[in-house]
Motif scaffolding. Structure first.
Motif, PDB file in Angstrom:
ATOM      1  N   LYS A  83       0.871  -1.165   0.000  1.00  0.00           N
ATOM      2  CA  LYS A  83       0.000   0.000   0.000  1.00  0.00           C
ATOM      3  C   LYS A  83       0.908   1.215   0.000  1.00  0.00           C
ATOM      4  O   LYS A  83       1.751   1.365   0.893  1.00  0.00           O
ATOM      5  N   THR A 115       1.486   4.957   0.589  1.00  0.00           N
ATOM      6  CA  THR A 115       0.824   6.022   1.349  1.00  0.00           C
ATOM      7  C   THR A 115       1.558   7.343   1.246  1.00  0.00           C
ATOM      8  O   THR A 115       1.098   8.341   1.766  1.00  0.00           O
ATOM      9  N   GLY A 116       2.731   7.339   0.620  1.00  0.00           N
ATOM     10  CA  GLY A 116       3.458   8.593   0.553  1.00  0.00           C
ATOM     11  C   GLY A 116       4.295   8.705  -0.691  1.00  0.00           C
ATOM     12  O   GLY A 116       4.879   7.720  -1.149  1.00  0.00           O
ATOM     13  N   LEU A 117       4.299   9.924  -1.251  1.00  0.00           N
ATOM     14  CA  LEU A 117       5.109  10.154  -2.445  1.00  0.00           C
ATOM     15  C   LEU A 117       5.907  11.423  -2.237  1.00  0.00           C
ATOM     16  O   LEU A 117       5.381  12.421  -1.740  1.00  0.00           O
ATOM     17  N   SER A 118       7.142  11.372  -2.590  1.00  0.00           N
ATOM     18  CA  SER A 118       7.967  12.567  -2.483  1.00  0.00           C
ATOM     19  C   SER A 118       8.768  12.701  -3.761  1.00  0.00           C
ATOM     20  O   SER A 118       9.632  11.864  -4.002  1.00  0.00           O
ATOM     21  N   PRO A 119       8.568  13.655  -4.593  1.00  0.00           N
ATOM     22  CA  PRO A 119       7.469  14.615  -4.553  1.00  0.00           C
ATOM     23  C   PRO A 119       6.202  14.016  -5.171  1.00  0.00           C
ATOM     24  O   PRO A 119       6.250  12.946  -5.746  1.00  0.00           O
ATOM     25  N   LYS A 120       5.134  14.773  -5.065  1.00  0.00           N
ATOM     26  CA  LYS A 120       3.874  14.215  -5.556  1.00  0.00           C
ATOM     27  C   LYS A 120       3.652  14.547  -7.026  1.00  0.00           C
ATOM     28  O   LYS A 120       2.689  14.100  -7.630  1.00  0.00           O
ATOM     29  N   ARG A 127       6.745   5.728  -0.394  1.00  0.00           N
ATOM     30  CA  ARG A 127       6.695   5.161   0.952  1.00  0.00           C
ATOM     31  C   ARG A 127       5.355   4.484   1.172  1.00  0.00           C
ATOM     32  O   ARG A 127       4.357   4.872   0.553  1.00  0.00           O
ATOM     33  N   GLY A 128       5.362   3.517   2.039  1.00  0.00           N
ATOM     34  CA  GLY A 128       4.105   2.826   2.271  1.00  0.00           C
ATOM     35  C   GLY A 128       4.287   1.618   3.144  1.00  0.00           C
ATOM     36  O   GLY A 128       5.232   1.557   3.939  1.00  0.00           O
ATOM     37  N   LYS A 165       9.969   1.652   1.822  1.00  0.00           N
ATOM     38  CA  LYS A 165      10.550   2.721   1.024  1.00  0.00           C
ATOM     39  C   LYS A 165      11.157   2.182  -0.270  1.00  0.00           C
ATOM     40  O   LYS A 165      11.902   1.197  -0.245  1.00  0.00           O
ATOM     41  N   ASP A 196      -2.263   6.567 -10.107  1.00  0.00           N
ATOM     42  CA  ASP A 196      -1.873   5.802  -8.934  1.00  0.00           C
ATOM     43  C   ASP A 196      -0.435   5.300  -9.066  1.00  0.00           C
ATOM     44  O   ASP A 196       0.083   5.148 -10.160  1.00  0.00           O
ATOM     45  N   THR A 227      -2.874   5.295  -1.838  1.00  0.00           N
ATOM     46  CA  THR A 227      -3.795   6.305  -1.308  1.00  0.00           C
ATOM     47  C   THR A 227      -3.441   7.681  -1.844  1.00  0.00           C
ATOM     48  O   THR A 227      -4.136   8.646  -1.599  1.00  0.00           O
ATOM     49  N   VAL A 228      -2.299   7.760  -2.497  1.00  0.00           N
ATOM     50  CA  VAL A 228      -1.860   9.056  -3.033  1.00  0.00           C
ATOM     51  C   VAL A 228      -1.668   8.937  -4.539  1.00  0.00           C
ATOM     52  O   VAL A 228      -1.461   7.845  -5.062  1.00  0.00           O
ATOM     53  N   TYR A 282       5.556   7.289   9.350  1.00  0.00           N
ATOM     54  CA  TYR A 282       6.290   6.007   9.315  1.00  0.00           C
ATOM     55  C   TYR A 282       7.160   5.772  10.542  1.00  0.00           C
ATOM     56  O   TYR A 282       7.996   4.868  10.552  1.00  0.00           O
ATOM     57  N   ALA A 329       7.278  18.928  -3.175  1.00  0.00           N
ATOM     58  CA  ALA A 329       5.917  18.817  -2.658  1.00  0.00           C
ATOM     59  C   ALA A 329       5.640  17.338  -2.522  1.00  0.00           C
ATOM     60  O   ALA A 329       5.644  16.608  -3.507  1.00  0.00           O
ATOM     61  N   ASP A 330       5.487  16.891  -1.293  1.00  0.00           N
ATOM     62  CA  ASP A 330       5.271  15.474  -1.064  1.00  0.00           C
ATOM     63  C   ASP A 330       3.837  15.260  -0.586  1.00  0.00           C
ATOM     64  O   ASP A 330       3.260  16.120   0.067  1.00  0.00           O
ATOM     65  N   SER A 331       3.348  14.112  -0.914  1.00  0.00           N
ATOM     66  CA  SER A 331       1.966  13.831  -0.553  1.00  0.00           C
ATOM     67  C   SER A 331       1.908  12.535   0.225  1.00  0.00           C
ATOM     68  O   SER A 331       2.523  11.539  -0.159  1.00  0.00           O
ATOM     69  N   TYR A 332       1.206  12.556   1.330  1.00  0.00           N
ATOM     70  CA  TYR A 332       1.044  11.364   2.139  1.00  0.00           C
ATOM     71  C   TYR A 332      -0.408  11.237   2.556  1.00  0.00           C
ATOM     72  O   TYR A 332      -1.094  12.225   2.774  1.00  0.00           O
TER      73      TYR A 332
END
Lengths: 959, 207
Positions: free
Chosen positions: A11, A13-18, A29-30, A61, A74, A88-89, B33, B45-48
């Motif tokens: 899953k 749950t996090g993206l850097s950058p989005k 990340r997730g 990661k 996605d 989720t992001v 985390y 810009a990061d999204s969580y």
């Protein structure tokens, strides 16, 4: 099997950058993002599979790079263990169309651009023309409302072409939008406004960019015109036509247009204004040029920057080595690859040490700092002891090659020197402490093991010294502390000193560094002297420590303070058995010496140890001799009085014990006395030592004499008596004196036994031992033999005398009493019927003596019996000579018979002296006058022989 | 299966603001985390987004971790517009970052011009409280400013995780309350109207 286990799906749950353009480094990340790299089999970002660009970091990661991902989408990670995941992001892939001067991470489809540029080269186009769309953003009407003629009529010079010089908006509107509604036209106006506002900033630039070639041409032509004009100024009127024509050819460019206009105006003003016109043209040209430059300034500026960046990149690439060096050095230091570090540093130093470039300087300074750190680190490592020699050498070489300050090798030597001294001192202190403690609690084995264990710990592969238990030593005695101390001390020295010495050697022949082919090291030869001094100091210190422990008297020359420093040992050195360990010590010192000899250390150093060794050997010998002497003196207590017969007579065990003690001692001293190598001194070369040795050896041999003497004369004191009693129980069955009443030999018997022992010793044991002494190289063996033999002879004599006194005196004393028993009168006596009773008694006594001697020491028979006979003869002659009255005939017969019988009976032992004495005795007795008397005498003689046949045979058998 | 369900959950959009290097990302990652990232890498810009339980209610929190650097100032407006709650972070070891919070506050208010100050869930967060010996911004000073803004002030440490959960949960509660208020308002208007109408009607009928 664990990997097969089904887990929750991944899953994100996090993206850097989005969001980001293609090529963005994206951290995902997730949860459950695979438990290892292989578990992740698919990563999809916005529908694009980028699995190959991903790097798995942890189950939570993943880092990847995006490619041509479009729009929000996605990020789906799929793992073997968890299946297809969710997210989720959302990631937004940005689509940017890079211009030709921009870098792009992905392949850009440039076909459209390319087309346009091709067109632009072939034919100049205005920005509005290129997009063939309507400037008002409205659909165009393709059917023209006006014919060409009509149009021409209405707008004689106008054109509906937007790019045309004579563009007529009205005509354009008529042509294109005659049917458009007003509202739409209004919208179109708005659109136009918007467009133009956009064009204001972007339009001209794009336009010029796409028509660059044309502009260049214009510029060139105008420049030519200008040049021509200037040239033709003086020539005059004809000139004016040419520029006009030329400029008319120029078409399409802003500057061109302006110039054209000006030109036309200029023409109208006539030739007076020509100069001004020219001036204007020039200004315009300059202005145009300026404008053009301004337009391109940013591009050029960007190009410059790109160039400089590229340059910088090149430089970075070219001097990658230097820029990476600090990190590389650190890494290699961590890895312990000092060689690589040194090489790199050397290279960097050659390349950059004199650089003027600030960046390089900065980096190089950093490198220098790292190297300095390394130096400090290496230096610390070097000062850490113990370190194997090779390691030390290597460290020193590194330090020298790194060009650090000071002289690392020398510092190392000094440091190690101090360290060794500390170790020696520490060893001493520790042992003294244990020694003092050991006085109270005797638990030597544990001490010993502890000490040895400790030594092993810090000496690493110490030489294994085995404690050989000596055969004549009681097992319960553990080595004294001094011995342990010496062992450890020697061991310490052996493990540390060679290292230091070799280091010093390689330092002075500069091989520390040259081995690696590095640069030469400056060797300060003046330090050689101090190095030698240092070595001597260590050796002397070692020797002094040993002396303090074993030979404190040899240090008396030193002052109190120094001696206290070397340690003061308790008085326990005199305890029994300490001497037995001395050979062990000698062995240790020897091994030290031989090691040093192998190291080829200078002679002064060796001499210190040699003299120590010699002293220790002498000390060892003296101690052992003294101890042996004590042992021997104590032997009397071990007398068992058990006789062992051999061809020489009976001896007891003591002589054997004595011999074995001496032999043991000699064996023990063998290795001490014999020089094992040429470097050792011969201890007997010393006059004083020789003298001492002779004295000691003699003492040793004579000790037994005193022991025997004690046995002979003091042996019947209470203690010994008790001892005998107790030992009596342990008698062996073959003992001759084994009878319940008389288990202990009488005084006389003891004397005989001791006498026998004494003679045995002087005849066999002593020569044997002397032989041994000789073989082992002891000096003046003759002297020793003489002295000891003398002593034994004396003792022999003394004991013999004592014995004879004991035995013969009663016998002889009984004679006179016997002769005159019953008031016997030689002058008036009855007819003799046989030999007188006293004769028989004397003979019986003699037989008793004989028996005793025969039982103990037949060898002495002749000597003792001779003496007995002598004494009897003397006594007879004295008795006879004392007879005052005259002999009657019977008396004469009696006397002759008695004397004759005595003489005959003991004839095997007679000698000239006894014969003379008997003759003398007979001479007093008158001759027999009648045959009758003679016959009687003969008869009586033969009857005597007959009667006492058995008694007499005992005297004859052994002769 | 879970997708539609999670989509149905209420979603709270949190935006991390503050100047560069104050620890916005660190706070976020610590919250998300439970990890503390030592190395600094400027965020764009990061999204969580994750599911959390606030006061027994399952909600989704969407954290937008923005760039602190001035380079990205221009694009902030867009982000701020979408945010429902703000964590305005500064570093207590950096006076300058504290000063910048005012600008952020102003920018947020400007973007959210349709709302009043107290309608915007907002927390002032002083991060790096573990580095007490390097403190440059006193607690009083920060509390003072929070007071004037009428917002809570919390000191956190992304390193020790001190108050990390607290700030996020506090903010989510505020967002939730704010949302509830808004729906109530909307419904309220209708409802009020309805009831009043009804009342009126009834009254009318009665009257």
């Amino acid at each position: 099997m664990q990997s097969r286990k089904f887990r929750d799906p991944p899953k994100v749950t996090g993206l850097s950058p989005k969001e980001g353009p293609p090529g963005t480094k994206l951290t995902i990340r997730g949860e459950n993002l695979g438990f290892n790299e292989k578990d992740v089999f698919c990563i999809i970002v916005c529908g694009v599979n980028i699995t190959l660009l991903a790097e798995w970091i942890s189950p939570s990661k993943i880092i990847c790079r995006t490619t041509n991902c479009k729009g929000p989408g996605d990020v789906i990670v799929s793992t073997k263990s968890g299946g297809i995941g969710t997210s989720t992001v959302k990631f937004r892939g940005l689509q940017i169309l890079p211009n030709p001067l921009q870098d792009s991470a992905i392949w850009v489809d440039e076909s459209s651009l390319f087309d346009r540029r091709l067109n632009s080269i072939s034919r100049p186009s205005s920005p509005l023309q290129s997009g063939r769309e309507d400037p008002l953003g409205l659909p165009m009407e393709h059917a023209p409302q006006l014919s060409d003629e009509e149009a021409h009529q209405m707008f004689p010079k106008g054109s509906s072409n937007l790019a045309h010089r004579n563009f007529e908006p009205a005509l354009f509107l008529i042509e294109s939008h005659s049917n458009t509604s007003f509202v739409d036209l209004r919208k179109g106006l708005e659109h136009l406004k918007r467009q133009s506002s956009g064009l204001k900033t972007e339009g001209p630039q794009t336009f010029i960019k796409s028509n660059l070639g044309t502009f260049m041409n214009c510029q060139d032509i105008l420049a030519t015109i200008h040049g021509d004009l200037c040239r033709h100024e003086n020539i005059g009127d004809r000139v004016k036509a040419t520029p006009g024509e030329e400029s008319n050819e120029v078409d399409g460019g802003d500057e061109g247009k302006e110039a054209d206009e000006m030109e036309l105006k200029g023409e109208g003003d006539g030739s007076q204004d020509k100069m001004a016109t020219l001036q204007k043209i020039e200004d315009l040209l300059l202005k145009g040029n300026e404008n053009a430059q301004k337009i391109f300034q940013s591009v050029l500026h960007r190009k410059d920057r790109a160039d400089s960046t590229r340059n910088a990149l090149n430089v970075l690439n070219r001097f990658k080595f230097l820029f990476h060096l600090p990190i590389t050095i650190e890494r290699n230091i961590k890895k312990g690859d000092y060689e690589v570090v040194i090489n790199d540093y050397e290279r960097a130093r050659q390349l950059f040490s004199k650089t003027q470039v600030t960046t390089f300087k900065k980096v190089y300074d950093e490198v220098e700092n790292k190297i300095r750190e390394l130096q400090v680190q290496l230096h610390e490592k070097l000062m850490e002891l113990p370190t194997p020699l090779d390691e030390q050498k290597r460290l020193i070489r590194y330090l020298v090659e790194l060009g650090g300050p000071g002289d690392p090798a020398w510092e190392c030597i000094v440091n190690e020197h101090k360290w060794i001294q500390d170790i020696l001192a520490g060893c001493k202190d520790q042992h003294i402490q244990i020694d003092q403690k050991g006085c109270e609690v005797i638990e030597p084995p544990s001490h010993a093991s502890k000490v040895r264990g400790h030594r092993r710990n810090f000496s690493g592969s110490g030489i294994q010294v085995k404690f050989t238990s000596d055969s004549n030593m009681d097992g319960k005695f553990s080595p004294p502390q001094q011995v342990l101390f010496l062992e450890e001390l020697a061991d310490n020295l052996l493990t540390t000193f060679p290292n230091l010495w070799r280091l010093g050697q390689s330092y002075f022949n500069a091989s520390v560094v040259s081995e690696a082919g590095g640069k030469s090291m400056i060797v300060d030869s003046t330090k050689e002297a101090s190095f030698t001094a240092m070595m001597t100091k260590i050796t002397t210190y070692f020797a002094d420590l040993v002396r303090a422990a074993f030979l404190p008297e040899s240090l008396e020359k030193k002052n109190e303070k120094d001696r206290a420093k070397l340690g003061e040992w308790g008085a326990s050195k005199n305890e029994v058995g300490a001497g037995a360990w001395l050979p062990q010590c000698v062995r240790s010192i020897r091994s030290v010496l031989s090691t040093l000899v192998n190291l080829e250390v200078p002679t002064p150093l060796l001499e210190v140890l040699q003299s120590l060794l010699a002293d220790l050997r002498v000390h060892c010998m003296v101690t052992l001799f003294k101890e042996a002497t004590e042992d021997i003196k104590a032997l009397h207590g071990r007398e068992t009085w058990v006789l062992q017969m051999d061809e020489h007579g009976g001896i007891t065990t003591t002589p054997t014990l004595f011999e074995s003690i001496v032999v043991d001692i000699l064996q023990h001293l063998k290795e001490v006395i014999i020089c094992t190598s040429s470097t050792e001194k011969k201890i007997f070369d010393n006059r004083h030592v020789e003298r001492q040795t002779v004295d000691l050896a003699s003492d040793l041999l004579m000790a037994f004499a005193s022991c025997l003497e004690q046995l002979a004369f003091v042996g019947d004191d209470g203690d010994t008596q008790k001892l005998r009693l107790s030992e009596a129980a342990m008698r062996t069955p073959e003992s001759l004196f084994q009878s319940p009443e008389d288990s202990i030999p009488s005084m006389e018997q003891c004397l005989v036994i001791v006498l026998s022992n004494c003679s045995h010793v002087s005849q066999h044991v002593v020569p044997n031992l002397i032989e041994q002494f000789k073989r082992l190289g002891y000096p003046s063996t003759h002297e020793i033999e003489n002295i000891s033999q003398e002593a034994y002879a004396e003792l022999d004599e003394k004991i013999f005398e004592a014995y004879c006194e004991q035995k013969i005196d009663p016998l002889v004393g009984a004679l006179e009493v016997g002769v005159y028993a019953g008031n016997y009168d030689w002058g008036d006596c009855p007819e003799p019927t046989g030999a007188s009773p006293y004769v028989k008694e004397a003979l019986m006594n003699a037989v008793a003596i004989h028996a005793e001697i025969n039982a103990i020491a037949p060898a002495f028979m002749l000597r003792v019996m001779g003496r007995v006979l002598e004494a009897v003869a003397d006594e007879m002659s004295r008795i006879m000579s004392c007879v005052t009255g005259a002999f009657c005939s019977s008396g004469a017969v009696q006397a002759r018979l008695d004397i004759g019988m005595l003489e005959v009976a003991m004839s095997p032992y007679r000698n000239a002296g006894t014969s003379a004495s008997f003759k003398e005795a007979l001479s007093v007795v008158p001759q027999l006058k009648t045959e009758l008397h003679k016959k009687l005498l003969q008869e009586l003689q033969s009857s005597f022989h007959r009667d006492l046949q058995f008694l007499l045979t005992c005297f004859t058998t052994d002769s | 299966m879970s997708k539609p369900k999670s989509q149905q959950l209420p979603l709270h959009k949190v935006i991390m603001v503050g100047s560069g290097g104050v620890g916005k990302s660190a706070l976020t990652l610590q919250f998300m985390y439970d990890e503390f990232v030592e190395d600094y890498e400027p965020t764009k810009a990061d999204s969580y987004r994750k599911k959390v339980t606030v006061d027994g209610e399952e909600v989704q929190i969407d954290i937008l971790d923005t760039a602190g650097q001035e380079d990205y100032a221009a694009i902030r407006d867009n982000y701020f517009r979408s945010g429902e709650g703000f964590l305005c972070v500064f570093s207590i070891t950096e006076q300058e970052s504290f000063a910048t919070t005012t600008e952020f506050r102003e920018q947020i208010l400007r973007v959210k011009h349709d709302k009043t100050d107290d309608q915007i869930p907002f927390l002032l967060v002083g991060n790096k409280s573990d580095l007490a010996d390097k403190r440059q911004v006193s607690e009083e000073e920060a509390s003072e400013r929070a007071k004037t803004w009428n917002v809570p002030y919390v000191e956190t440490s992304a390193k020790t995780r001190e108050n990390v959960d607290k700030v996020f949960y506090d903010l989510m509660r505020k967002i939730r309350d704010q949302k509830a208020l808004e729906t109530q308002k909307q419904n309220g208007k209708k409802g009020k109207n309805k009831t009043s109408e009804g009342r009126r009607k009834r009254k009318c009928i009665i009257l």
